[in-house]
Structures are given as C-alpha cells and as structure tokens.
Design a protein around this motif. Structure first.
Motif, PDB file in Angstrom:
ATOM      1  N   PHE A 182      14.288  23.240 -35.278  1.00  0.00           N
ATOM      2  CA  PHE A 182      14.408  21.789 -35.126  1.00  0.00           C
ATOM      3  C   PHE A 182      15.218  21.174 -36.250  1.00  0.00           C
ATOM      4  O   PHE A 182      15.183  21.655 -37.387  1.00  0.00           O
ATOM      5  CB  PHE A 182      13.014  21.144 -35.117  1.00  0.00           C
ATOM      6  N   TYR A 183      15.916  20.091 -35.927  1.00  0.00           N
ATOM      7  CA  TYR A 183      16.686  19.310 -36.894  1.00  0.00           C
ATOM      8  C   TYR A 183      16.343  17.842 -36.688  1.00  0.00           C
ATOM      9  O   TYR A 183      16.125  17.406 -35.565  1.00  0.00           O
ATOM     10  CB  TYR A 183      18.188  19.506 -36.684  1.00  0.00           C
ATOM     11  N   GLY A 184      16.352  17.099 -37.761  1.00  0.00           N
ATOM     12  CA  GLY A 184      16.023  15.677 -37.698  1.00  0.00           C
ATOM     13  C   GLY A 184      14.639  15.468 -38.290  1.00  0.00           C
ATOM     14  O   GLY A 184      14.205  16.205 -39.174  1.00  0.00           O
ATOM     15  N   PRO A 185      13.902  14.473 -37.811  1.00  0.00           N
ATOM     16  CA  PRO A 185      12.553  14.216 -38.324  1.00  0.00           C
ATOM     17  C   PRO A 185      11.675  15.461 -38.186  1.00  0.00           C
ATOM     18  O   PRO A 185      11.658  16.100 -37.139  1.00  0.00           O
ATOM     19  CB  PRO A 185      12.047  13.076 -37.441  1.00  0.00           C
ATOM     20  N   GLN A 186      10.957  15.798 -39.239  1.00  0.00           N
ATOM     21  CA  GLN A 186      10.180  17.034 -39.244  1.00  0.00           C
ATOM     22  C   GLN A 186       8.699  16.834 -38.938  1.00  0.00           C
ATOM     23  O   GLN A 186       7.960  17.796 -38.841  1.00  0.00           O
ATOM     24  CB  GLN A 186      10.355  17.746 -40.582  1.00  0.00           C
ATOM     25  N   ASN A 187       8.250  15.603 -38.810  1.00  0.00           N
ATOM     26  CA  ASN A 187       6.856  15.345 -38.479  1.00  0.00           C
ATOM     27  C   ASN A 187       6.777  14.966 -37.004  1.00  0.00           C
ATOM     28  O   ASN A 187       6.857  13.806 -36.632  1.00  0.00           O
ATOM     29  CB  ASN A 187       6.297  14.216 -39.354  1.00  0.00           C
ATOM     30  N   PHE A 188       6.642  15.970 -36.143  1.00  0.00           N
ATOM     31  CA  PHE A 188       6.582  15.708 -34.706  1.00  0.00           C
ATOM     32  C   PHE A 188       5.532  16.599 -34.063  1.00  0.00           C
ATOM     33  O   PHE A 188       5.142  17.624 -34.612  1.00  0.00           O
ATOM     34  CB  PHE A 188       7.952  15.924 -34.060  1.00  0.00           C
ATOM     35  N   HIS A 189       5.085  16.192 -32.897  1.00  0.00           N
ATOM     36  CA  HIS A 189       4.056  16.890 -32.132  1.00  0.00           C
ATOM     37  C   HIS A 189       4.188  16.412 -30.684  1.00  0.00           C
ATOM     38  O   HIS A 189       4.984  15.517 -30.402  1.00  0.00           O
ATOM     39  CB  HIS A 189       2.663  16.602 -32.707  1.00  0.00           C
ATOM     40  N   PRO A 190       3.446  16.970 -29.749  1.00  0.00           N
ATOM     41  CA  PRO A 190       3.626  16.569 -28.347  1.00  0.00           C
ATOM     42  C   PRO A 190       3.465  15.072 -28.080  1.00  0.00           C
ATOM     43  O   PRO A 190       4.064  14.551 -27.147  1.00  0.00           O
ATOM     44  CB  PRO A 190       2.558  17.377 -27.612  1.00  0.00           C
ATOM     45  N   GLN A 191       2.696  14.358 -28.874  1.00  0.00           N
ATOM     46  CA  GLN A 191       2.506  12.925 -28.637  1.00  0.00           C
ATOM     47  C   GLN A 191       3.457  12.055 -29.469  1.00  0.00           C
ATOM     48  O   GLN A 191       3.308  10.833 -29.495  1.00  0.00           O
ATOM     49  CB  GLN A 191       1.063  12.520 -28.943  1.00  0.00           C
ATOM     50  N   THR A 192       4.431  12.651 -30.138  1.00  0.00           N
ATOM     51  CA  THR A 192       5.370  11.880 -30.946  1.00  0.00           C
ATOM     52  C   THR A 192       6.093  10.869 -30.064  1.00  0.00           C
ATOM     53  O   THR A 192       6.588  11.208 -28.992  1.00  0.00           O
ATOM     54  CB  THR A 192       6.386  12.806 -31.636  1.00  0.00           C
TER      55      THR A 192
END
Length: 186
Positions: free
Chosen positions: A13-23
């Motif tokens: 992944f590239y870009g924001p690193q704090n993500f999850h299925p509900q992002t």
C-alpha cells in the motif's frame, strides 16, 4: 471485491497508512502527511498493488519468498495542456485491470498502458541501460532498477463512484489510449 474480508493475496500500500475495512473517504483525506507515504500533500489517495516477491530456489525442492524492497513508488498524473483536468468526486473508487477493453493501447511507447523496465547502471557512467517489455514481465536476472508502469482508465460515466459495483464498470480507457482521447459511448 469486498471490504469485509482479507484478500487471498498480499498487497503493498501507498498513501495513508492507517486504514482498515471501515476506513472512510474522510479518514483518508484527513490523514496527517506524516502518516502517509505519498510525496504530495494534496494527494491523500490510497494506492495498492499485489506485493512483489523475490523467489529463491533453495536447491532442495523448496523455495523461499522474500518480499521485494520497494525503494520508491510514485503515483503521478499526466497533465495535458489541451484538455481540462477535473478531480473525481469525494468517495470515488477505481481499479485498473489489464484485461479491460482498451488496456492494450496507450501512451507508453504509443501503444501500451502497461510496461516493465529492467535497468542496469553502467560502470563509471551515470547512464543506465534498460530492457523493456510492453506487458507485465518478471526478468529472469536481477535488475539494478525494476520499474512497472501502468496507466489508469480516464473515462468516467459521471454517475457511479465505484462503490456500488466492481470498482471498474464505471470507468473506461479512451478509444485511442491517449489521456485526452475520445471516450467510448456509455
């Protein structure tokens, strides 16, 4: 494509690193630059691709898979002074797929939307020598610099954000593969 379960393969992944299925779109947009890998503060989009591994034959019938170190990834946009560039709306989603109509023509070498480059530094010279393939190709020998370039479709149906389908059906490549080319009907 589902956001409710893990993929059957690993992604980088590239870009924001704090993500999850509900992002949410707002979560990504509001990510502080220090928590993002993008070099562009204005672009907090999230990009990803299947992870690339180096495969080592252990000589005993087994193999070791080592995640390739990604030194640099640069999502960038092509700008054409002859056309108007308009940002997609909030919440927009898109996936490029190499089997889609039009993906086999484009701006790279005037024919392709996908290209692999394997480059070698020249001894005592600042130049490089590269081998090129107009498709996804994994060279059989090590490269000093491996680059995989691909173009995304630029024709949007103007309605779907891509969150109500397969993230592809609302997008098309131009008829001639050029960024400012004519879009197909529909």
């Amino acid at each position: 494509i589902t956001q409710t379960c893990a993929s059957d393969h690993v992604h980088t992944f590239y870009g924001p690193q704090n993500f999850h299925p509900q992002t949410s779109y707002e979560d990504i947009r509001d990510t502080p630059p220090r928590f993002s890998t993008t070099p562009f503060v204005e672009n907090q989009s999230l990009y990803w691709h299947p992870t690339i591994y180096e495969v080592i034959d252990n000589g005993d019938g087994t193999k070791t898979y080592i995640r390739s170190e990604i030194i640099e990834s640069t999502p960038y946009y092509r700008w054409n002074d002859a056309s108007v560039t308009e940002a997609f709306p909030p919440g927009f989603r898109m996936i490029a797929h190499s089997n889609d109509f039009g993906a086999n023509k484009g701006e790279l070498d005037d024919e392709f939307n996908l290209r692999t480059e394997c480059c070698f530094r020249q001894d005592g010279d600042e130049g490089v020598e590269c081998d090129y393939w107009n498709d996804l190709h994994f060279p059989s020998s090590s490269c000093d610099y491996l680059e995989i370039l691909f173009a995304m479709p630029t024709c949007w149906n103007g309605q779907s954000l891509g969150d109500d389908n397969d993230h592809k059906s609302h997008m098309r490549y131009t008829l001639n593969g050029k960024v400012n080319g004519s879009c197909p009907n529909g």
